[in-house]
Design a protein around this motif. Structure first.
Motif, PDB file in Angstrom:
ATOM      1  N   TYR A  33      14.405  56.791 -23.854  1.00 46.38           N
ATOM      2  CA  TYR A  33      13.119  57.323 -23.417  1.00 46.38           C
ATOM      3  C   TYR A  33      13.041  58.834 -23.591  1.00 46.38           C
ATOM      4  CZ  TYR A  33      12.287  52.689 -21.647  1.00 46.38           C
ATOM      5  OH  TYR A  33      12.112  51.339 -21.569  1.00 46.38           O
ATOM      6  N   LYS A  34      14.176  59.492 -23.495  1.00 49.89           N
ATOM      7  CA  LYS A  34      14.202  60.927 -23.738  1.00 49.89           C
ATOM      8  C   LYS A  34      13.853  61.207 -25.193  1.00 49.89           C
ATOM      9  CE  LYS A  34      17.185  65.010 -23.396  1.00 49.89           C
ATOM     10  NZ  LYS A  34      18.538  65.509 -23.017  1.00 49.89           N
ATOM     11  N   ARG A  61      10.123  60.585 -25.781  1.00 42.85           N
ATOM     12  CA  ARG A  61       9.297  61.664 -25.231  1.00 42.85           C
ATOM     13  C   ARG A  61       9.337  62.906 -26.121  1.00 42.85           C
ATOM     14  NH1 ARG A  61       9.792  64.870 -19.468  1.00 42.85           N
ATOM     15  NH2 ARG A  61       7.602  65.514 -19.358  1.00 42.85           N
ATOM     16  N   GLN A  62      10.430  63.097 -26.847  1.00 45.23           N
ATOM     17  CA  GLN A  62      10.570  64.234 -27.752  1.00 45.23           C
ATOM     18  C   GLN A  62      10.027  63.917 -29.148  1.00 45.23           C
ATOM     19  OE1 GLN A  62      14.816  64.804 -27.468  1.00 45.23           O
ATOM     20  NE2 GLN A  62      14.632  66.208 -25.722  1.00 45.23           N
ATOM     21  N   ASN A  63       9.315  62.795 -29.270  1.00 39.19           N
ATOM     22  CA  ASN A  63       8.765  62.345 -30.553  1.00 39.19           C
ATOM     23  C   ASN A  63       9.854  62.076 -31.584  1.00 39.19           C
ATOM     24  OD1 ASN A  63       5.958  62.498 -29.812  1.00 39.19           O
ATOM     25  ND2 ASN A  63       6.147  64.723 -29.929  1.00 39.19           N
ATOM     26  N   LEU A 120       3.827  56.315 -26.300  1.00 39.73           N
ATOM     27  CA  LEU A 120       3.182  57.532 -25.812  1.00 39.73           C
ATOM     28  C   LEU A 120       1.665  57.473 -25.935  1.00 39.73           C
ATOM     29  CD1 LEU A 120       5.595  60.225 -27.325  1.00 39.73           C
ATOM     30  CD2 LEU A 120       5.597  59.284 -25.006  1.00 39.73           C
ATOM     31  N   ARG A 166       3.186  55.832 -21.245  1.00 41.68           N
ATOM     32  CA  ARG A 166       3.576  57.237 -21.348  1.00 41.68           C
ATOM     33  C   ARG A 166       4.158  57.731 -20.022  1.00 41.68           C
ATOM     34  NH1 ARG A 166      -0.780  58.916 -23.369  1.00 41.68           N
ATOM     35  NH2 ARG A 166      -1.832  59.724 -21.521  1.00 41.68           N
ATOM     36  N   VAL A 183       7.692  56.340 -19.700  1.00 43.10           N
ATOM     37  CA  VAL A 183       8.622  57.094 -20.539  1.00 43.10           C
ATOM     38  C   VAL A 183       9.011  58.404 -19.866  1.00 43.10           C
ATOM     39  CG1 VAL A 183       8.839  58.398 -22.692  1.00 43.10           C
ATOM     40  CG2 VAL A 183       7.885  56.081 -22.725  1.00 43.10           C
ATOM     41  N   LYS A 184       8.027  59.099 -19.344  1.00 49.33           N
ATOM     42  CA  LYS A 184       8.289  60.373 -18.685  1.00 49.33           C
ATOM     43  C   LYS A 184       9.203  60.197 -17.482  1.00 49.33           C
ATOM     44  CE  LYS A 184       6.020  64.307 -16.439  1.00 49.33           C
ATOM     45  NZ  LYS A 184       4.713  64.916 -16.041  1.00 49.33           N
ATOM     46  N   SER A 190      12.786  59.387 -18.633  1.00 52.73           N
ATOM     47  CA  SER A 190      13.444  60.446 -19.403  1.00 52.73           C
ATOM     48  C   SER A 190      13.776  61.670 -18.576  1.00 52.73           C
ATOM     49  CB  SER A 190      12.553  60.869 -20.578  1.00 52.73           C
ATOM     50  OG  SER A 190      11.339  61.437 -20.111  1.00 52.73           O
ATOM     51  N   THR A 191      13.064  61.890 -17.466  1.00 56.23           N
ATOM     52  CA  THR A 191      13.296  63.090 -16.668  1.00 56.23           C
ATOM     53  C   THR A 191      14.253  62.852 -15.502  1.00 56.23           C
ATOM     54  OG1 THR A 191      11.298  62.591 -15.366  1.00 56.23           O
ATOM     55  CG2 THR A 191      11.071  64.103 -17.227  1.00 56.23           C
TER      56      THR A 191
END
Length: 232
Positions: free
Chosen positions: A162-163, A166-168, A179, A185, A188-189, A192-193
């Motif tokens: 997921y990180k 999120r970084q495309n 996304l 979305r 994912v955030k 990933s965080t």
């Protein structure tokens, strides 16, 4: 686990991906998105051993469902209870979705890199630096090495995927599509965080149980194949 809109599991978990083609190129395993799938021989060995002990009882679909659970567990992910009793489908053609573990080929992402809209362009959803890195590995036309689906973490079941998304830096078009929808979305955030507190493992187990119950064939429906690559 949040799922993408317009993504459908047409017939559920029914082991269709194991079938060999009745005619050349006419099998699900022959689809371009499945070129990197491996382990058919392992499934055949398991099926052969089971048939010797209890013939005509355990379906190829159940073997896949159990193997998926165990593979995730062995790569550091969560486990879940697999309900058994599925029957195998006689025949169906469909494409598999993306996976967060394992590999794919340059051929699968060739259009994303070199001809996204048919105008010799690159998918703008790809991080430019990542796209350049991929182009060094993958040549126009699809030639190149095997690629990790989750770059740097393709053998571990974790939230690292997921990180990257999120970084495309998601490798597949379906990864990038996460996304595009507010619900996915946000998921994912969240994953990933907060990787330490990520709920992906638990969510994945729940989603596998739900997916395994879609369109299940039981009783007189379908069959229990004697060999997973062929209908009886």
């Amino acid at each position: 686990m949040t799922t993408l809109k317009n993504v459908h599991f047409l017939k559920g978990c029914e082991a269709s991906v194991l079938l060999d083609a009745a005619e050349e190129g006419d099998a699900e395993k022959d689809a371009s998105s499945n070129f990197s799938l491996r382990g058919y021989d392992v499934v055949d060995d398991v099926k052969s051993a089971i048939e010797k002990s209890c013939p005509g009882v355990v379906s190829c679909a159940d073997i896949l469902a159990l193997a998926a659970r165990d593979a995730v567990r062995l790569t550091g992910g969560s486990s879940w209870k697999v309900e058994t009793g599925r029957r195998d489908i006689f025949r169906i053609l469909l494409l598999s979705g993306a996976h967060t573990i394992g590999v794919t080929s340059c051929f699968v992402i060739n259009d994303r890199l070199y001809n996204f809209t048919g105008r010799s362009d690159t998918d703008p959803a790809l991080d430019p630096t990542f796209a350049s890195e991929l182009k060094k590995k993958c040549k126009p036309g699809g030639g190149g090495p095997v690629l990790e689906l989750d770059q740097g973490s393709s053998t571990v079941s974790d939230a690292h995927f997921y990180k990257a998304v999120r970084q495309n830096r998601g490798l597949l078009t379906s990864d990038a599509a996460l996304l595009n929808d507010p619900l996915t979305r946000a998921y994912v955030k969240r994953q990933s965080t907060s990787p330490v507190k990520a709920t992906f493992g638990k969510d994945f187990g729940k989603s596998m149980v739900k997916m395994g119950g879609i369109g299940v064939l039981t009783g007189n429906e379908g069959e229990i194949r004697k060999r997973c690559a062929f209908v009886n």
